[in-house]
Design a protein around this motif. Sequence first.
Motif, mmCIF file in Angstrom:
data_model
loop_
_atom_site.group_PDB
_atom_site.id
_atom_site.type_symbol
_atom_site.label_atom_id
_atom_site.label_comp_id
_atom_site.label_asym_id
_atom_site.label_seq_id
_atom_site.Cartn_x
_atom_site.Cartn_y
_atom_site.Cartn_z
ATOM 1 N N THR A 31 0.826 -1.205 0.000
ATOM 2 C CA THR A 31 0.000 0.000 0.000
ATOM 3 C C THR A 31 0.863 1.259 0.000
ATOM 4 O OG1 THR A 31 -1.770 -1.152 1.190
ATOM 5 C CG2 THR A 31 -1.820 1.257 1.219
ATOM 6 N N VAL A 32 1.874 1.300 0.886
ATOM 7 C CA VAL A 32 2.766 2.457 0.945
ATOM 8 C C VAL A 32 3.520 2.603 -0.374
ATOM 9 C CG1 VAL A 32 4.818 3.436 2.061
ATOM 10 C CG2 VAL A 32 3.020 2.375 3.447
ATOM 11 N N TYR A 33 4.001 1.480 -0.905
ATOM 12 C CA TYR A 33 4.737 1.523 -2.173
ATOM 13 C C TYR A 33 3.884 2.114 -3.292
ATOM 14 C CZ TYR A 33 7.167 0.004 -6.389
ATOM 15 O OH TYR A 33 7.795 -0.019 -7.620
ATOM 16 N N GLU A 34 2.661 1.623 -3.410
ATOM 17 C CA GLU A 34 1.786 2.100 -4.479
ATOM 18 C C GLU A 34 1.464 3.587 -4.319
ATOM 19 O OE1 GLU A 34 0.288 0.617 -7.294
ATOM 20 O OE2 GLU A 34 1.871 -0.844 -6.957
ATOM 21 N N GLN A 35 1.227 4.012 -3.071
ATOM 22 C CA GLN A 35 0.882 5.408 -2.845
ATOM 23 C C GLN A 35 2.065 6.337 -3.114
ATOM 24 O OE1 GLN A 35 -2.307 6.273 -2.402
ATOM 25 N NE2 GLN A 35 -2.622 4.067 -2.598
ATOM 26 N N VAL A 36 3.245 5.940 -2.635
ATOM 27 C CA VAL A 36 4.439 6.756 -2.874
ATOM 28 C C VAL A 36 4.775 6.781 -4.360
ATOM 29 C CG1 VAL A 36 6.920 6.991 -2.429
ATOM 30 C CG2 VAL A 36 5.374 6.351 -0.563
ATOM 31 N N LYS A 37 4.615 5.640 -5.014
ATOM 32 C CA LYS A 37 4.906 5.571 -6.449
ATOM 33 C C LYS A 37 3.956 6.467 -7.241
ATOM 34 C CE LYS A 37 3.869 1.934 -8.968
ATOM 35 N NZ LYS A 37 3.869 0.606 -9.622
ATOM 36 N N ARG A 38 2.689 6.491 -6.853
ATOM 37 C CA ARG A 38 1.719 7.344 -7.553
ATOM 38 C C ARG A 38 2.074 8.825 -7.398
ATOM 39 N NH1 ARG A 38 -3.352 4.939 -8.884
ATOM 40 N NH2 ARG A 38 -3.453 2.740 -8.228
ATOM 41 N N HIS A 67 11.159 3.772 -8.009
ATOM 42 C CA HIS A 67 10.965 2.430 -7.464
ATOM 43 C C HIS A 67 11.866 2.179 -6.250
ATOM 44 C CE1 HIS A 67 8.576 2.021 -10.935
ATOM 45 N NE2 HIS A 67 9.556 1.789 -11.792
ATOM 46 N N ILE A 68 13.097 2.689 -6.295
ATOM 47 C CA ILE A 68 14.009 2.540 -5.163
ATOM 48 C C ILE A 68 13.491 3.315 -3.953
ATOM 49 C CG2 ILE A 68 16.292 3.173 -4.281
ATOM 50 C CD1 ILE A 68 17.427 2.532 -7.030
ATOM 51 N N THR A 69 13.108 4.546 -4.168
ATOM 52 C CA THR A 69 12.634 5.407 -3.076
ATOM 53 C C THR A 69 11.345 4.865 -2.459
ATOM 54 O OG1 THR A 69 13.594 7.340 -4.170
ATOM 55 C CG2 THR A 69 11.952 7.746 -2.444
ATOM 56 N N ALA A 70 10.387 4.530 -3.309
ATOM 57 C CA ALA A 70 9.108 4.012 -2.813
ATOM 58 C C ALA A 70 9.305 2.679 -2.100
ATOM 59 C CB ALA A 70 8.126 3.849 -3.970
ATOM 60 N N GLY A 71 10.160 1.819 -2.652
ATOM 61 C CA GLY A 71 10.421 0.522 -2.029
ATOM 62 C C GLY A 71 11.095 0.658 -0.682
ATOM 63 N N ALA A 72 12.052 1.583 -0.569
ATOM 64 C CA ALA A 72 12.763 1.788 0.687
ATOM 65 C C ALA A 72 11.838 2.317 1.778
ATOM 66 C CB ALA A 72 13.923 2.760 0.468
ATOM 67 N N ILE A 73 11.018 3.298 1.443
ATOM 68 C CA ILE A 73 10.079 3.860 2.413
ATOM 69 C C ILE A 73 9.072 2.808 2.860
ATOM 70 C CG2 ILE A 73 8.206 5.529 2.730
ATOM 71 C CD1 ILE A 73 9.736 7.388 0.806
ATOM 72 N N ALA A 74 8.540 2.069 1.910
ATOM 73 C CA ALA A 74 7.555 1.030 2.226
ATOM 74 C C ALA A 74 8.163 -0.046 3.111
ATOM 75 C CB ALA A 74 7.026 0.414 0.931
ATOM 76 N N GLY A 75 9.392 -0.454 2.804
ATOM 77 C CA GLY A 75 10.058 -1.488 3.590
ATOM 78 C C GLY A 75 10.352 -1.053 5.004
ATOM 79 N N ALA A 76 10.795 0.190 5.179
ATOM 80 C CA ALA A 76 11.122 0.701 6.510
ATOM 81 C C ALA A 76 9.895 0.725 7.410
ATOM 82 C CB ALA A 76 11.718 2.107 6.395
ATOM 83 N N VAL A 103 15.100 -2.264 4.245
ATOM 84 C CA VAL A 103 15.082 -1.051 3.418
ATOM 85 C C VAL A 103 15.774 -1.274 2.074
ATOM 86 C CG1 VAL A 103 15.968 1.307 3.215
ATOM 87 C CG2 VAL A 103 14.753 0.608 5.272
ATOM 88 N N PRO A 104 17.049 -1.686 2.063
ATOM 89 C CA PRO A 104 17.678 -1.910 0.750
ATOM 90 C C PRO A 104 17.114 -3.119 0.014
ATOM 91 C CG PRO A 104 19.184 -2.525 2.507
ATOM 92 C CD PRO A 104 18.011 -1.849 3.156
ATOM 93 N N SER A 105 16.690 -4.145 0.771
ATOM 94 C CA SER A 105 16.204 -5.346 0.090
ATOM 95 C C SER A 105 14.857 -5.094 -0.586
ATOM 96 C CB SER A 105 16.091 -6.526 1.068
ATOM 97 O OG SER A 105 15.098 -6.312 2.034
ATOM 98 N N THR A 106 13.974 -4.340 0.077
ATOM 99 C CA THR A 106 12.693 -4.036 -0.572
ATOM 100 C C THR A 106 12.887 -3.042 -1.714
ATOM 101 O OG1 THR A 106 12.245 -2.387 1.154
ATOM 102 C CG2 THR A 106 11.189 -4.531 1.396
#
Length: 301
Positions: free
Chosen positions: A186-193, A206-215, A276-279
């Motif tokens: 959910t966080v990834y999709e929202q940040v990506k949008r 994708h890196i930024t949204a993935g890192a935020i979502a993972g954290a 964070v880096p893995s997501t």
Amino acid sequence: MAEEVDYESLPPNAGLAVNMLAGALAGISEHAVMYPIDSIKTRMQVFATSPVAVYTGVGNAFTRISSTEGLRALWRGVWSVVLGAGPAHAVHFGTLEAVKELMGGNQVGNQWLATSVAGASATTAADALMNPFDVIKQRMQVHKSEFRSVFTCARVVYRNEGLAAFYVSYPTTLAISIPFNAIQFTVYEQVKRILNPRHEYSPTTHITAGAIAGAVAAAVTTPLDVAKTILQTRGTSQDAEIRSVRGMADALKIIWTRDGIKGFGRGLTPRVLTTVPSTALCWLSYEFFKAAIRSDTSGCN
């Protein structure tokens, strides 16, 4: 001038196969790169009976493990996640995209319910496949593990503890993974949008949204991750009480009794450092492979 291509929708008839293959490649990339930090997280979450296996932080753990056991110890068990991550992530991302499409998550607008349900459905299916591999991985990661082979570990655990040993942590895993993936997706999709409203292939996004979502997801679910580690490594413990743990409630009780509220934060730093880096890498790899495979498929039509 060539028509601009929306990489997320090319071509529609290749969706499931593309998403599963991209997910498998992304999963292997994600787990292999961050494996040493994951090993440290496991050791920090275990209630060790020996002072030698008690670590004060990530740096302390890395220094002591590498100096006394060698750097190879940090990679012990990596083949378990390599073998399991590919199929599990293929199932995860295949289910993710299928459920999201079914519930209208790809339509314009804030489709938070569709993305949350898709994330939860995906992890339920994937964890059923991955859980035994995760048990083997953690049995090989603990201090003074007797196992050096994935297949030997699997055989010994099955012989001594039965099939149930590979799934005793499954309810706890789901209790972690369902909210983790629902939050993460959910966080990834929202940040990506927000960062990429044109839905173009954008590695930075994708890196930024993935890192935020993972954290966010990692921090929220760490207490249950501690309980999962206790359940999955109970067979290697010298502590009779831990060896007799039967489920999530027992594990949570031990954590509270022995370490109080701080016990639920065991391994928080390496868990976030790993996640964070893995997501970020996982989503970057997934989006890259999805774009690349769909482009190749489109070119063959």
